[in-house]
Design an enzyme around this catalytic site. Sequence first.
Site, PDB file in Angstrom:
ATOM      1  N   SER A   1       0.846  -1.199   0.000  1.00 32.01           N
ATOM      2  CA  SER A   1       0.000   0.000   0.000  1.00 32.01           C
ATOM      3  C   SER A   1       0.879   1.246   0.000  1.00 32.01           C
ATOM      4  CB  SER A   1      -0.882   0.011   1.250  1.00 32.01           C
ATOM      5  OG  SER A   1      -1.536   1.247   1.382  1.00 32.01           O
TER       6      SER A   1
ATOM      7  N   TYR B   1      -1.068  -1.218  10.484  1.00 28.11           N
ATOM      8  CA  TYR B   1      -1.286  -1.497   9.059  1.00 28.11           C
ATOM      9  C   TYR B   1      -0.150  -0.896   8.226  1.00 28.11           C
ATOM     10  CZ  TYR B   1      -3.409  -1.359   4.422  1.00 28.11           C
ATOM     11  OH  TYR B   1      -3.642  -1.509   3.084  1.00 28.11           O
TER      12      TYR B   1
HETATM   13  N1  LIG Z   1      -8.847  -0.730  -0.718  1.00 27.89           N
HETATM   14  C1  LIG Z   1      -7.821   0.087  -0.508  1.00 27.89           C
HETATM   15  O1  LIG Z   1      -7.986   1.315  -0.373  1.00 27.89           O
HETATM   16  C2  LIG Z   1      -6.420  -0.492  -0.450  1.00 27.89           C
HETATM   17  C3  LIG Z   1      -5.347   0.391  -0.606  1.00 27.89           C
HETATM   18  C4  LIG Z   1      -4.055  -0.085  -0.551  1.00 27.89           C
HETATM   19  C5  LIG Z   1      -3.830  -1.440  -0.362  1.00 27.89           C
HETATM   20  N2  LIG Z   1      -4.880  -2.295  -0.203  1.00 27.89           N
HETATM   21  C6  LIG Z   1      -4.572  -3.715   0.014  1.00 27.89           C
HETATM   22  O2  LIG Z   1      -5.195  -4.485  -0.983  1.00 27.89           O
HETATM   23  C7  LIG Z   1      -5.411  -5.813  -0.500  1.00 27.89           C
HETATM   24  C8  LIG Z   1      -6.849  -6.230  -0.826  1.00 27.89           C
HETATM   25  O3  LIG Z   1      -7.724  -5.339  -0.152  1.00 27.89           O
HETATM   26  P1  LIG Z   1      -9.157  -4.929  -0.722  1.00 27.89           P
HETATM   27  O4  LIG Z   1      -9.187  -3.464  -0.778  1.00 27.89           O
HETATM   28  O5  LIG Z   1      -9.472  -5.696  -1.931  1.00 27.89           O
HETATM   29  O6  LIG Z   1     -10.055  -5.389   0.514  1.00 27.89           O
HETATM   30  P2  LIG Z   1     -11.366  -6.297   0.596  1.00 27.89           P
HETATM   31  O7  LIG Z   1     -12.329  -5.928  -0.454  1.00 27.89           O
HETATM   32  O8  LIG Z   1     -11.780  -6.220   2.033  1.00 27.89           O
HETATM   33  O9  LIG Z   1     -10.830  -7.778   0.268  1.00 27.89           O
HETATM   34  C9  LIG Z   1      -9.994  -8.485   1.158  1.00 27.89           C
HETATM   35  C10 LIG Z   1      -9.824  -9.910   0.655  1.00 27.89           C
HETATM   36  O10 LIG Z   1      -8.908 -10.604   1.529  1.00 27.89           O
HETATM   37  C11 LIG Z   1      -9.542 -11.789   2.035  1.00 27.89           C
HETATM   38  N3  LIG Z   1      -9.056 -12.053   3.382  1.00 27.89           N
HETATM   39  C12 LIG Z   1      -9.072 -11.202   4.449  1.00 27.89           C
HETATM   40  N4  LIG Z   1      -8.587 -11.807   5.525  1.00 27.89           N
HETATM   41  C13 LIG Z   1      -8.246 -13.079   5.163  1.00 27.89           C
HETATM   42  C14 LIG Z   1      -7.716 -14.197   5.849  1.00 27.89           C
HETATM   43  N5  LIG Z   1      -7.446 -14.149   7.146  1.00 27.89           N
HETATM   44  N6  LIG Z   1      -7.496 -15.344   5.170  1.00 27.89           N
HETATM   45  C15 LIG Z   1      -7.799 -15.406   3.838  1.00 27.89           C
HETATM   46  N7  LIG Z   1      -8.307 -14.384   3.139  1.00 27.89           N
HETATM   47  C16 LIG Z   1      -8.537 -13.240   3.801  1.00 27.89           C
HETATM   48  C17 LIG Z   1     -11.044 -11.452   1.993  1.00 27.89           C
HETATM   49  O11 LIG Z   1     -11.878 -12.607   1.945  1.00 27.89           O
HETATM   50  P3  LIG Z   1     -12.557 -13.242   3.270  1.00 27.89           P
HETATM   51  O12 LIG Z   1     -13.007 -12.102   4.128  1.00 27.89           O
HETATM   52  O13 LIG Z   1     -13.653 -14.113   2.771  1.00 27.89           O
HETATM   53  O14 LIG Z   1     -11.472 -14.050   3.928  1.00 27.89           O
HETATM   54  C18 LIG Z   1     -11.133 -10.691   0.690  1.00 27.89           C
HETATM   55  O15 LIG Z   1     -11.157 -11.585  -0.399  1.00 27.89           O
HETATM   56  C19 LIG Z   1      -5.100  -5.779   1.009  1.00 27.89           C
HETATM   57  O16 LIG Z   1      -3.842  -6.340   1.240  1.00 27.89           O
HETATM   58  C20 LIG Z   1      -5.084  -4.291   1.326  1.00 27.89           C
HETATM   59  O17 LIG Z   1      -4.219  -3.997   2.399  1.00 27.89           O
HETATM   60  C21 LIG Z   1      -6.169  -1.857  -0.245  1.00 27.89           C
END
Ligand SMILES: NC(=O)c1ccc[n+]([C@@H]2O[C@H](COP(=O)([O-])OP(=O)(O)OC[C@H]3O[C@@H](n4cnc5c(N)ncnc54)[C@H](OP(=O)(O)O)[C@@H]3O)[C@@H](O)[C@H]2O)c1
Length: 322
Positions: free
Chosen positions: A203, A216
């Site tokens: 991130s 985080y």
């Molecule tokens: N959205 C943003 O603004 C943003 C910005 C920078 C970086 N990121 C990074 O992008 C990545 C994806 O985030 P996102 O924005 O797509 O969030 P999201 O929509 O909440 O998706 C998170 C995904 O991770 C899975 N997950 C969470 N905990 C888990 C666990 N313990 N074991 C297995 N799977 C797990 C969730 O599925 P389940 O809940 O079913 O397990 C879901 O598929 C993350 O690493 C986040 O830090 C996001």
Amino acid sequence: MVLSGKLPISVLNVLLGGSPRDSQDLIVIAKFHSHTGRLTIALSFVQGYRGSVVYFRGVWYSGALMLAVITGGSRGIGESYARQLAARGYNLYLVARDAARLSAVAREIRATHRVLVEEIVLDLAQVDGAERLYAEVRSRRTVPVDVLVNNAGFGFHGEFADMPMPRIQDMLYLHLVTVTKSMRLFLPEMRERRSGTIINVASVAGFLPLPYISLYAATKAFMISLGASIGREAQAYGVIVQTCCPGQTVTDFHATAGFAEPRYAVGGVQTADEVVSDSLAALDHPREPLVTGLRNRLLVQLLRILPRGLVLRTAARHLKPS
Ligand SMILES: NC(=O)c1ccc[n+]([C@@H]2O[C@H](COP(=O)([O-])OP(=O)(O)OC[C@H]3O[C@@H](n4cnc5c(N)ncnc54)[C@H](OP(=O)(O)O)[C@@H]3O)[C@@H](O)[C@H]2O)c1
């Protein structure tokens, strides 16, 4: 699919590097498209000739042989990786905890892209999450893993002193232990084959200490540092390690993290599809780390030159829970 038709012998000569000799000849044409990972095979018996034209009948197959493992593939950025890699012909193993959601996404991608999509229901926030994932993949797969996307992750918004201990433990296991061990488990085979790609989704938050999302930001800083050094080692073997650093992206992330409302003020806001398009496009011209979106790249450059105290004060003001 059944294949039948006719071809000028001259064209067949070019395809086969020699012409079939009699009517029992078998025509075999195989082509591997390395960019899309698709293997096309045509197997056909020559039925006969008329003048300079050969008539044939046989079977034709075209399918994806490349395999991508995507953690957190059920929603948000991970789901976009799944869709875009499937569109490029990859078979998929998608990992997440919510079996119903995972299965719905897998079904939809299978129907749209006609690739194999398997679900791995697994909590990766465990000390042996990576070992379980690796064992599960090894027990199912028939081809090597070409792409590993370490994407699963979550945020926590609030004072560190209020962060529940189980959330702290889950974040450390998921972002640090599982990502580190997964790279250690999947890399040696890629090194041996001299090909493969690991994408770690970190991130923009990893570029600075951030009050109120402190742990985080620190875990993402770890991923940026580890990815850069391992990426350099892996480069010597033709293996790509990309640390993908999105800024604010429209997903469920902010709701899960406990933000009262998404804080979309600083840097650029991207969709998950835009983040993933940037990430996959950059694999052809590796940049380490990869910051997605022009506004996020400018923000990161600005953070490098602004005084640290000013950045911390501004971030604290912006992120303090209301
Ligand atoms: N959205 C943003 O603004 C943003 C910005 C920078 C970086 N990121 C990074 O992008 C990545 C994806 O985030 P996102 O924005 O797509 O969030 P999201 O929509 O909440 O998706 C998170 C995904 O991770 C899975 N997950 C969470 N905990 C888990 C666990 N313990 N074991 C297995 N799977 C797990 C969730 O599925 P389940 O809940 O079913 O397990 C879901 O598929 C993350 O690493 C986040 O830090 C996001």
